[in-house]
Write an enzyme that holds these catalytic residues in place. Sequence first.
Site, PDB file in Angstrom:
ATOM      1  N   HIS A 199       0.855  -1.190   0.000  1.00 38.37           N
ATOM      2  CA  HIS A 199       0.000   0.000   0.000  1.00 38.37           C
ATOM      3  C   HIS A 199       0.892   1.242   0.000  1.00 38.37           C
ATOM      4  O   HIS A 199       2.129   1.128  -0.017  1.00 38.37           O
ATOM      5  CB  HIS A 199      -1.008  -0.035   1.156  1.00 38.37           C
ATOM      6  CG  HIS A 199      -0.414  -0.064   2.543  1.00 38.37           C
ATOM      7  ND1 HIS A 199       0.379   0.947   3.042  1.00 38.37           N
ATOM      8  CD2 HIS A 199      -0.503  -0.985   3.540  1.00 38.37           C
ATOM      9  CE1 HIS A 199       0.726   0.657   4.283  1.00 38.37           C
ATOM     10  NE2 HIS A 199       0.228  -0.521   4.597  1.00 38.37           N
ATOM     11  N   HIS A 207       4.019   1.659   2.279  1.00 37.74           N
ATOM     12  CA  HIS A 207       5.270   1.018   1.849  1.00 37.74           C
ATOM     13  C   HIS A 207       5.918   1.816   0.718  1.00 37.74           C
ATOM     14  O   HIS A 207       7.130   2.036   0.705  1.00 37.74           O
ATOM     15  CB  HIS A 207       5.006  -0.413   1.363  1.00 37.74           C
ATOM     16  CG  HIS A 207       4.229  -1.253   2.325  1.00 37.74           C
ATOM     17  ND1 HIS A 207       2.995  -1.763   2.033  1.00 37.74           N
ATOM     18  CD2 HIS A 207       4.497  -1.620   3.599  1.00 37.74           C
ATOM     19  CE1 HIS A 207       2.541  -2.446   3.077  1.00 37.74           C
ATOM     20  NE2 HIS A 207       3.428  -2.367   4.042  1.00 37.74           N
ATOM     21  N   CYS A 258       3.188 -10.677  19.268  1.00 35.70           N
ATOM     22  CA  CYS A 258       2.265 -10.094  18.286  1.00 35.70           C
ATOM     23  C   CYS A 258       2.670 -10.570  16.898  1.00 35.70           C
ATOM     24  O   CYS A 258       3.777 -10.266  16.438  1.00 35.70           O
ATOM     25  CB  CYS A 258       2.278  -8.564  18.331  1.00 35.70           C
ATOM     26  SG  CYS A 258       1.334  -7.859  16.950  1.00 35.70           S
ATOM     27  N   CYS A 275       3.305  -7.663  14.352  1.00 36.30           N
ATOM     28  CA  CYS A 275       4.651  -7.059  14.470  1.00 36.30           C
ATOM     29  C   CYS A 275       5.739  -8.124  14.352  1.00 36.30           C
ATOM     30  O   CYS A 275       6.903  -7.801  14.232  1.00 36.30           O
ATOM     31  CB  CYS A 275       4.843  -6.383  15.825  1.00 36.30           C
ATOM     32  SG  CYS A 275       3.765  -5.015  16.182  1.00 36.30           S
ATOM     33  N   CYS A 334      -1.812  -5.422  21.197  1.00 36.95           N
ATOM     34  CA  CYS A 334      -0.652  -4.735  20.627  1.00 36.95           C
ATOM     35  C   CYS A 334      -1.125  -3.329  20.242  1.00 36.95           C
ATOM     36  O   CYS A 334      -2.132  -3.195  19.541  1.00 36.95           O
ATOM     37  CB  CYS A 334      -0.174  -5.487  19.387  1.00 36.95           C
ATOM     38  SG  CYS A 334       0.834  -4.457  18.308  1.00 36.95           S
ATOM     39  N   HIS A 386      -1.249  -2.815  16.246  1.00 37.02           N
ATOM     40  CA  HIS A 386      -2.257  -3.528  15.460  1.00 37.02           C
ATOM     41  C   HIS A 386      -3.651  -3.535  16.083  1.00 37.02           C
ATOM     42  O   HIS A 386      -4.615  -3.921  15.415  1.00 37.02           O
ATOM     43  CB  HIS A 386      -1.793  -4.972  15.180  1.00 37.02           C
ATOM     44  CG  HIS A 386      -0.611  -5.001  14.248  1.00 37.02           C
ATOM     45  ND1 HIS A 386       0.688  -4.932  14.678  1.00 37.02           N
ATOM     46  CD2 HIS A 386      -0.553  -5.028  12.886  1.00 37.02           C
ATOM     47  CE1 HIS A 386       1.502  -4.945  13.642  1.00 37.02           C
ATOM     48  NE2 HIS A 386       0.784  -4.990  12.542  1.00 37.02           N
ATOM     49  N   LYS A 407      -2.729   4.553  11.721  1.00 30.98           N
ATOM     50  CA  LYS A 407      -1.774   4.082  10.715  1.00 30.98           C
ATOM     51  C   LYS A 407      -2.517   3.306   9.623  1.00 30.98           C
ATOM     52  O   LYS A 407      -3.281   2.387   9.931  1.00 30.98           O
ATOM     53  CB  LYS A 407      -0.761   3.163  11.400  1.00 30.98           C
ATOM     54  CG  LYS A 407       0.264   2.563  10.475  1.00 30.98           C
ATOM     55  CD  LYS A 407       1.199   1.625  11.246  1.00 30.98           C
ATOM     56  CE  LYS A 407       2.176   0.939  10.327  1.00 30.98           C
ATOM     57  NZ  LYS A 407       2.305  -0.490  10.585  1.00 30.98           N
ATOM     58  N   LYS A 411      -2.900  -2.915   6.237  1.00 31.75           N
ATOM     59  CA  LYS A 411      -3.631  -3.988   5.579  1.00 31.75           C
ATOM     60  C   LYS A 411      -4.546  -4.674   6.572  1.00 31.75           C
ATOM     61  O   LYS A 411      -5.667  -5.035   6.251  1.00 31.75           O
ATOM     62  CB  LYS A 411      -2.626  -4.986   4.988  1.00 31.75           C
ATOM     63  CG  LYS A 411      -1.860  -4.385   3.833  1.00 31.75           C
ATOM     64  CD  LYS A 411      -0.769  -5.301   3.326  1.00 31.75           C
ATOM     65  CE  LYS A 411       0.390  -5.352   4.283  1.00 31.75           C
ATOM     66  NZ  LYS A 411       1.645  -5.784   3.668  1.00 31.75           N
TER      67      LYS A 411
HETATM   68  N1  MSP Z   1       9.305  -6.818   7.508  1.00 31.32           N
HETATM   69  C1  MSP Z   1       9.405  -5.774   8.468  1.00 31.32           C
HETATM   70  C2  MSP Z   1      10.652  -4.929   8.246  1.00 31.32           C
HETATM   71  C3  MSP Z   1      11.937  -5.701   8.270  1.00 31.32           C
HETATM   72  S1  MSP Z   1      13.304  -4.680   7.937  1.00 31.32           S
HETATM   73  C4  MSP Z   1      14.615  -5.636   8.329  1.00 31.32           C
HETATM   74  C5  MSP Z   1       8.179  -4.862   8.376  1.00 31.32           C
HETATM   75  N2  MSP Z   1       7.485  -4.922   7.241  1.00 31.32           N
HETATM   76  S2  MSP Z   1       6.169  -4.098   6.956  1.00 31.32           S
HETATM   77  O1  MSP Z   1       5.783  -4.465   5.620  1.00 31.32           O
HETATM   78  O2  MSP Z   1       5.195  -4.309   7.981  1.00 31.32           O
HETATM   79  O3  MSP Z   1       6.550  -2.591   7.032  1.00 31.32           O
HETATM   80  C6  MSP Z   1       7.601  -2.122   6.254  1.00 31.32           C
HETATM   81  C7  MSP Z   1       7.726  -0.626   6.364  1.00 31.32           C
HETATM   82  O4  MSP Z   1       6.557  -0.004   5.892  1.00 31.32           O
HETATM   83  C8  MSP Z   1       7.945  -0.143   7.803  1.00 31.32           C
HETATM   84  O5  MSP Z   1       8.964   0.836   7.812  1.00 31.32           O
HETATM   85  C9  MSP Z   1       6.646   0.488   8.149  1.00 31.32           C
HETATM   86  O6  MSP Z   1       6.791   1.555   9.039  1.00 31.32           O
HETATM   87  C10 MSP Z   1       6.204   0.993   6.788  1.00 31.32           C
HETATM   88  N3  MSP Z   1       4.798   1.256   6.778  1.00 31.32           N
HETATM   89  C11 MSP Z   1       3.775   0.360   6.908  1.00 31.32           C
HETATM   90  N4  MSP Z   1       2.611   1.063   6.997  1.00 31.32           N
HETATM   91  C12 MSP Z   1       2.868   2.391   6.935  1.00 31.32           C
HETATM   92  C13 MSP Z   1       2.101   3.547   6.935  1.00 31.32           C
HETATM   93  N5  MSP Z   1       0.802   3.525   7.059  1.00 31.32           N
HETATM   94  N6  MSP Z   1       2.746   4.737   6.785  1.00 31.32           N
HETATM   95  C14 MSP Z   1       4.104   4.820   6.599  1.00 31.32           C
HETATM   96  N7  MSP Z   1       4.856   3.745   6.607  1.00 31.32           N
HETATM   97  C15 MSP Z   1       4.257   2.511   6.810  1.00 31.32           C
HETATM   98  O7  MSP Z   1       7.919  -4.142   9.319  1.00 31.32           O
END
Ligand code: MSP
Length: 533
Positions: free
Chosen positions: A23, A26, A132, A135, A157, A160, A313, A316
């Site tokens: 989304h 990311h 969690c 996380c 958590c 989430h 936040k 998904k």
């Molecule tokens: N897999 C772990 C990261 C491992 S790094 C060695 C993870 N993945 S994640 O897909 O959940 O999130 C990846 C990144 O996307 C994180 O930095 C997270 O903060 C970011 N974001 C996920 N949702 C977000 C928003 N709504 N807004 C901004 N960034 C967001 O955590």
Amino acid sequence: MAEQGSKAFYLTTPIYYVNDAPHIGHAYTTTAGDVLTRWRRQRGEDVWFLTGVDEHGTKVQRAADEGGVTPQQWVDRLVADEWLPVLKTVDAANDDFIRTTDPRHAAAVQKFWEVVRDNGYVYAAPYAGPYCVGCEEFKLAGDLVAGSGEFEGQQLCPVHGRPVEQVEEDNWFFKLSAFADQLIAYYEANPETIQPVSAYNEVMSFLRQGLVDISMSRSSVSWGIPLPWDEKQVVYVWFDALLNYATAVGYGADPSSDLGQRFARTWPADVHLVGKDILRFHAVYWPAMLMAAGIDVPRKVFAHGWLLVGGEKMSKTKLTGIAPSAIIDHFGSDAFRYYFLRAIQFGQDGSFSWEDMSARYTAELANGLGNLASRATAMVNKYCEGLLPAAGELTSAEIGLRDQLAAVTTQADDAMVALDFSTGIVAVKTYIDAVNLYVTEQAPWVLAKDEANNERLHTVLNTICEALRGISVLYFPLMPKAMVSLWSQLGADVAIGPIAEQLISDVASWGQLPAGTVVTKGESLFPRLDDAA
Ligand code: MSP
């Protein structure tokens, strides 16, 4: 230009969980990393930009189970159909893409943990406590919040908003507690290592409470990298994932091999870009792991804020994720990149709204820069047969714009290097506004009415095109597609060379476009939204 010696500027994004499709939260991190690395390249620096995906762990395993396929089939499909294409969608120019199922990664992870174990920082012990899955984190008592409503009486958590699960298993532990003092001393001596300041303060207060040892393996999970000394257990997903930053650039490879040389060229990482929710992993666990293995720690962890939906936040899990293509199909990738880095101060939370994005697109891109470019190229065509006229004597108005370009270049450079994207973007925007004002004040269409004004008309048109030359280079890292187009409309690709080869340090040298350069009025850089696809 900064002296880099043989060390490349190495920037990473987090590797994203492939339990689902990306989304815009990311895409936001990837875009920020792409803009910064493109900027660094534009400074003439050697750069390495890594992104990738995190494929192991309970979360992905459960998603695959629910989808009725094996975890490997699940991740292969999502990576091919969603995660690789999204890089094209946002126009990212990454140098590499790591998957934690890559054999190059798995072998190096096993090697790393052998080293840490040999160094005396791994021991066997039972784990019992909350976990969690969202996380993928063993939670501490202070991390949880009390549930209400349907979750009354349960521990949730806070990220989430879901109940945590109780885990009880025999694990291997990493002696994290041994590194608290070393980390505190390191961060006190190098406060710029964690940014912004709020993130630094959060990490320091966490460290000052003392650290407890943490489980580094899972016995009830099978989707992961087996421990080399205990094949019944897999490496805890975060202690597998964090290592991607090192394994992707050649940790563990023979130092004389290409990959081994890449490690020497890139390590330590210059910037790990992360969301604020994963700061502790990057600023506490990760450097402790590296210290335990005797490897240099990264130079900077920058924690950005969240994209919010309804004050929460975007995620998904909560079904609030917006696909990047939903915005990019309408506005284009350049406008997407522009909007998120311009409208949200990097490091703080921000909300996305279609209204705000449309308003800025129209005011700043279509009416601001787009209109300036189309007026300039149209007038050179109309009044000078499409050939850039030579400038005559410069008045204070032209000298003002020339000098302002130098000042703006310095301001933008300082801000971009400091990851203050919005300040850097606004510096250039201020310059665009000044050039638009100059066009209005000089009114070339009035000058064109009388041949006696020809020299003045030519000076004005030449000045506008020179200013646009500078703007194209300064905005190229941010909006590559539109700036390639503007650069070619100005005839600069033929007269000067490819835009990607232009250095920030040369932007302010005025008068680079020779008289006689063929200027064409091409497609509109930012079509009005009614006309856009
Ligand atoms: N897999 C772990 C990261 C491992 S790094 C060695 C993870 N993945 S994640 O897909 O959940 O999130 C990846 C990144 O996307 C994180 O930095 C997270 O903060 C970011 N974001 C996920 N949702 C977000 C928003 N709504 N807004 C901004 N960034 C967001 O955590």
